[in-house]
Write a protein that holds these residues in place. Structure first.
Motif, PDB file in Angstrom:
ATOM      1  N   TYR A 199       0.827  -1.205   0.000  1.00 40.50           N
ATOM      2  CA  TYR A 199       0.000   0.000   0.000  1.00 40.50           C
ATOM      3  C   TYR A 199       0.865   1.261   0.000  1.00 40.50           C
ATOM      4  CZ  TYR A 199      -3.690   3.269   1.453  1.00 40.50           C
ATOM      5  OH  TYR A 199      -4.561   4.318   1.525  1.00 40.50           O
ATOM      6  N   LEU A 200       1.884   1.284   0.855  1.00 45.15           N
ATOM      7  CA  LEU A 200       2.762   2.452   0.945  1.00 45.15           C
ATOM      8  C   LEU A 200       3.571   2.644  -0.332  1.00 45.15           C
ATOM      9  CD1 LEU A 200       4.069   2.250   4.625  1.00 45.15           C
ATOM     10  CD2 LEU A 200       2.318   3.771   3.691  1.00 45.15           C
ATOM     11  N   ILE A 201       3.962   1.546  -0.973  1.00 40.77           N
ATOM     12  CA  ILE A 201       4.702   1.660  -2.236  1.00 40.77           C
ATOM     13  C   ILE A 201       3.837   2.330  -3.296  1.00 40.77           C
ATOM     14  CG2 ILE A 201       5.682   0.345  -4.146  1.00 40.77           C
ATOM     15  CD1 ILE A 201       6.658  -1.705  -2.098  1.00 40.77           C
ATOM     16  N   ILE A 202       2.591   1.869  -3.412  1.00 44.62           N
ATOM     17  CA  ILE A 202       1.674   2.450  -4.409  1.00 44.62           C
ATOM     18  C   ILE A 202       1.406   3.914  -4.096  1.00 44.62           C
ATOM     19  CG2 ILE A 202      -0.671   2.329  -5.333  1.00 44.62           C
ATOM     20  CD1 ILE A 202      -0.578  -0.701  -4.809  1.00 44.62           C
ATOM     21  N   VAL A 203       1.136   4.206  -2.821  1.00 43.89           N
ATOM     22  CA  VAL A 203       0.841   5.589  -2.428  1.00 43.89           C
ATOM     23  C   VAL A 203       2.057   6.480  -2.613  1.00 43.89           C
ATOM     24  CG1 VAL A 203       0.205   7.073  -0.488  1.00 43.89           C
ATOM     25  CG2 VAL A 203      -0.988   4.910  -0.845  1.00 43.89           C
ATOM     26  N   LYS A 204       3.243   5.959  -2.303  1.00 40.97           N
ATOM     27  CA  LYS A 204       4.468   6.760  -2.463  1.00 40.97           C
ATOM     28  C   LYS A 204       4.683   7.146  -3.922  1.00 40.97           C
ATOM     29  CE  LYS A 204       9.480   6.483  -2.082  1.00 40.97           C
ATOM     30  NZ  LYS A 204       9.629   7.872  -1.655  1.00 40.97           N
ATOM     31  N   VAL A 205       4.508   6.175  -4.827  1.00 39.68           N
ATOM     32  CA  VAL A 205       4.656   6.471  -6.256  1.00 39.68           C
ATOM     33  C   VAL A 205       3.664   7.544  -6.680  1.00 39.68           C
ATOM     34  CG1 VAL A 205       4.421   5.512  -8.573  1.00 39.68           C
ATOM     35  CG2 VAL A 205       5.581   4.194  -6.804  1.00 39.68           C
ATOM     36  N   TYR A 206       2.444   7.430  -6.214  1.00 40.87           N
ATOM     37  CA  TYR A 206       1.412   8.413  -6.572  1.00 40.87           C
ATOM     38  C   TYR A 206       1.711   9.779  -5.966  1.00 40.87           C
ATOM     39  CZ  TYR A 206      -3.164  10.597  -7.003  1.00 40.87           C
ATOM     40  OH  TYR A 206      -4.175  11.468  -7.284  1.00 40.87           O
ATOM     41  N   PHE A 207       2.105   9.788  -4.691  1.00 35.51           N
ATOM     42  CA  PHE A 207       2.429  11.048  -4.017  1.00 35.51           C
ATOM     43  C   PHE A 207       3.573  11.761  -4.724  1.00 35.51           C
ATOM     44  CE2 PHE A 207       0.663  10.642   0.570  1.00 35.51           C
ATOM     45  CZ  PHE A 207      -0.566  10.335   0.042  1.00 35.51           C
ATOM     46  N   ASP A 208       4.648  11.016  -4.998  1.00 35.85           N
ATOM     47  CA  ASP A 208       5.819  11.617  -5.631  1.00 35.85           C
ATOM     48  C   ASP A 208       5.472  12.180  -7.008  1.00 35.85           C
ATOM     49  OD1 ASP A 208       7.248  10.925  -3.429  1.00 35.85           O
ATOM     50  OD2 ASP A 208       8.246   9.203  -4.331  1.00 35.85           O
ATOM     51  N   LYS A 209       4.594  11.480  -7.709  1.00 37.90           N
ATOM     52  CA  LYS A 209       4.195  11.938  -9.038  1.00 37.90           C
ATOM     53  C   LYS A 209       3.454  13.265  -8.948  1.00 37.90           C
ATOM     54  CE  LYS A 209       2.756   9.616 -13.216  1.00 37.90           C
ATOM     55  NZ  LYS A 209       2.082   8.437 -13.764  1.00 37.90           N
ATOM     56  N   VAL A 210       2.526  13.362  -7.998  1.00 32.60           N
ATOM     57  CA  VAL A 210       1.754  14.591  -7.835  1.00 32.60           C
ATOM     58  C   VAL A 210       2.644  15.723  -7.356  1.00 32.60           C
ATOM     59  CG1 VAL A 210      -0.159  15.661  -6.585  1.00 32.60           C
ATOM     60  CG2 VAL A 210      -0.375  13.331  -7.417  1.00 32.60           C
ATOM     61  N   LEU A 211       3.552  15.426  -6.439  1.00 29.68           N
ATOM     62  CA  LEU A 211       4.421  16.464  -5.894  1.00 29.68           C
ATOM     63  C   LEU A 211       5.378  17.020  -6.948  1.00 29.68           C
ATOM     64  CD1 LEU A 211       5.224  14.877  -2.434  1.00 29.68           C
ATOM     65  CD2 LEU A 211       3.856  16.916  -2.849  1.00 29.68           C
ATOM     66  N   GLN A 212       5.608  16.282  -8.009  1.00 31.56           N
ATOM     67  CA  GLN A 212       6.515  16.729  -9.060  1.00 31.56           C
ATOM     68  C   GLN A 212       5.777  17.340 -10.246  1.00 31.56           C
ATOM     69  OE1 GLN A 212       8.928  13.349 -10.078  1.00 31.56           O
ATOM     70  NE2 GLN A 212      10.042  13.375  -8.158  1.00 31.56           N
ATOM     71  N   TYR A 213       4.456  17.506 -10.126  1.00 29.34           N
ATOM     72  CA  TYR A 213       3.698  18.053 -11.244  1.00 29.34           C
ATOM     73  C   TYR A 213       4.116  19.492 -11.564  1.00 29.34           C
ATOM     74  CZ  TYR A 213       0.322  14.419 -12.339  1.00 29.34           C
ATOM     75  OH  TYR A 213      -0.266  13.284 -12.781  1.00 29.34           O
TER      76      TYR A 213
END
Length: 323
Positions: A199-213
């Motif tokens: 769960y944390l791996i999936i959320v981390k990938v998503y979070f990092d993607k949004v934070l780099q928008y």
């Protein structure tokens, strides 16, 4: 000096960080630090800018029909074809006048595009989650280790009991896991640890993607700006060449239609669509950010509770006190 195989990955990481830093510092505006250019052409006024007018109303079709007010040479505003063919000015003066008029159009066009890009970039790069707590790799690794550790304990290896100093500890743990209830709890901890890790791996990938928008939005603007400029630059050359021929009294078969110019509005619309997409994604993220983390916090709390319960049970079952 020895070269370790991990140094390759460190070098790649440094190169990637350098490229990102370079992109962050790159200016996406066309007229950055060139505001003083506008003051050089205040003596020129016009009714429409052909670079901005292209693709709009059909009231004025040709560049030669644009009304120009040029202080210093003319007291009144006249159509462009009158100015460039004015017989009382030398060809050199007329060419200089054409250069300045086109420069005025060009800089005003750049200013308009910069304003639009700046507005879009500010909207697309605004991420109202600066206080977002990033999920760190060590949190994921800790739960992976927890799953492996309890999975290892569930095997109840007998050789662990003969290890000096630690053998007694493993003996007590094996004695605890004999009971089906505690064995099931340890199994639940293994499954929950695996679930929370994934769960944390999936959320981390998503979070990092949004934070780099924000950075990706800027990179997209730079890419589209350069693409637009490559297609726009020939406009200036073609218009200048056409007006030079008029200034020399050369025979010109037809007028130059404004709609023959490159229309950059399609690029601006594409950037606007991209900006809206970024804004929607960031908006979705901020709307569900707390709920996304709430699920992980609940699972983590359950894991900690079960571990504490097992530790208490370990003391009670074996009636010992660790020191």
């Amino acid at each position: 000096m020895k070269f370790h195989i991990l140094d390759i990955f460190r070098i790649r990481k440094k190169i990637r960080e350098y490229r990102l830093e370079k992109k962050e510092k790159q200016e996406y505006r066309i007229l950055a630090n060139k505001e003083n250019l506008f003051n050089s052409y205040n003596h020129i006024q016009y009714d429409i800018n052909p670079f901005l007018y292209v693709g709009t109303s059909k009231e004025k079709k040709d560049i030669e029909d644009i009304i120009i007010s040029y202080e210093g040479y003319f007291d009144k505003a006249h159509p462009l074809h009158y100015l460039v063919r004015y017989p009382y000015l030398k060809i050199k003066q007329r060419k200089q006048m054409i250069d300045e008029i086109i420069k005025k159009w060009e800089y005003d066009y750049y200013k308009d595009v910069d304003n639009k890009l700046t507005k879009i970039f500010e909207q697309a790069s605004y991420i109202p989650i600066k206080d977002v707590k990033k999920i760190r790799n060590r949190s994921i690794y800790s739960f992976m280790f927890c799953a492996l550790f309890f999975l290892f304990l569930l095997k109840q290896y007998s050789f662990l009991q003969v290890i000096p100093y630690l053998g007694t500890v493993f003996t007590k743990i094996n004695r605890l896991l004999i009971y089906r209830r505690f064995y099931n709890i340890a199994s639940i901890i293994v499954y929950l640890s695996i679930i929370i890790s994934m769960y944390l791996i999936i959320v981390k990938v998503y979070f990092d993607k949004v934070l780099q928008y924000g950075l990706s939005a800027k990179g997209f603007l730079i890419k589209e700006r350069d693409r637009m400029l490559r297609k726009f630059k020939p406009n200036i050359k073609r218009v200048k060449r056409h007006l030079y021929r008029l200034a020399k009294y050369s025979r010109v078969e037809s007028k130059y239609e404004i709609n023959n110019l490159y229309n950059s509005k399609n690029v601006v619309k594409r950037i606007q669509r991209y900006g809206r997409n970024v804004i929607n994604r960031v908006g979705f993220f901020t709307s569900y950010y707390k709920e996304i983390l709430l699920g992980s916090k609940i699972i983590i709390m359950i894991i900690y509770t079960l571990i504490i319960y097992l530790l208490i049970s370990l003391f009670r079952v074996n009636s010992i006190t660790f020191w």
